[in-house]
Design a protein around this motif. Structure first.
Motif, short mmCIF file in Angstrom:
data_model
loop_
_atom_site.label_atom_id
_atom_site.label_comp_id
_atom_site.label_asym_id
_atom_site.label_seq_id
_atom_site.Cartn_x
_atom_site.Cartn_y
_atom_site.Cartn_z
N ASN A 65 0.82 -1.22 0.00
CA ASN A 65 0.00 0.00 0.00
C ASN A 65 0.86 1.27 0.00
N ILE A 66 1.89 1.31 -0.84
CA ILE A 66 2.77 2.48 -0.95
C ILE A 66 2.21 3.38 -2.06
N ALA A 67 1.78 4.58 -1.68
CA ALA A 67 1.18 5.48 -2.66
C ALA A 67 2.23 6.10 -3.57
N ASP A 68 3.40 6.44 -3.01
CA ASP A 68 4.47 7.06 -3.79
C ASP A 68 5.67 6.12 -3.78
N ILE A 69 6.01 5.58 -4.96
CA ILE A 69 7.09 4.59 -5.03
C ILE A 69 8.45 5.22 -4.76
N ASN A 70 8.51 6.54 -4.75
CA ASN A 70 9.77 7.22 -4.48
C ASN A 70 9.94 7.57 -2.99
#
Length: 203
Positions: A65-70
């Motif tokens: 559930n990671i919204a921003d892969i960075n």
């Protein structure tokens, strides 16, 4: 009342089934791995560690559930299943062949017919002069060295003609004209006049 043999057989089947289920569940559970994010990690470097490529990045982000892969944090625990990488079929490249360009044939314009100029017949005297110019020149050189002003007594000019023949006109044009008339009337041609000169030393 069931026999002891039947009860033992049923108990054995139950044990095998339970053991098999436990084995399957353990295999499925062992496929997923928990990874703790270390300093300097990115999803790309983590994917490289587990799969040797960046194909796991999106799968790790979806699973955790990671919204921003960075944006990941040191100490964060990620669930990684390296066996569930989505295989994306390679795109089919269709090569398009350009149709050949047809070059129109050049337009050739018909050229108007060129009419040949009418052939003019030269006078007989001029023809004799042209065809026998070498013999005429040879006699002129023998008689006067080719000089129109040469004098030898009564003989005058390039062809050493007498004054009566020239009739007082000692111009170069009159000397040539009178010489042609003299040779034509006496020998027929300058070639014949040259032959006579070779035999007699004069013409």
């Amino acid at each position: 009342m069931k026999s002891l043999k039947t009860l033992l057989y049923s108990a054995a089947l139950t044990t095998v089934a339970t053991t098999g289920l436990l084995f399957v569940n353990q295999s499925q559970a062992s496929a997923a791995t928990t990874y703790t994010v270390a300093n300097g990690d990115t999803l790309s470097t983590i994917a490289q560690k587990f799969n040797g490529s960046t194909e796991l990045v999106n799968q790790i982000a979806t699973t955790n559930n990671i919204a921003d892969i960075n944006m990941i944090f040191v100490g964060e625990q990620l669930t990684i299943d390296a066996d569930q990488v989505a295989q994306t079929p390679a795109p089919v490249v269709t090569q398009q062949v350009a149709a050949p360009v047809q070059t129109p044939a050049p337009v050739v314009q018909a050229q108007p017919a060129v009419q040949a100029a009418p052939v003019q017949q030269a006078p007989v005297a001029a023809q004799i002069t042209t065809t026998t110019s070498s013999s005429k020149e040879w006699i002129a050189q023998k008689e006067s060295g080719g000089s129109y002003s040469a004098r030898n007594g009564q003989l005058i000019g390039r062809y050493q003609l007498s004054a009566s023949y020239l009739n007082g006109d000692y111009s170069a044009a009159n000397q040539d004209r009178v010489a042609d008339q003299y040779v034509t009337s006496r020998y027929g041609s300058w070639d014949a006049a040259k032959s006579f000169w070779l035999s007699n030393g004069w013409y």
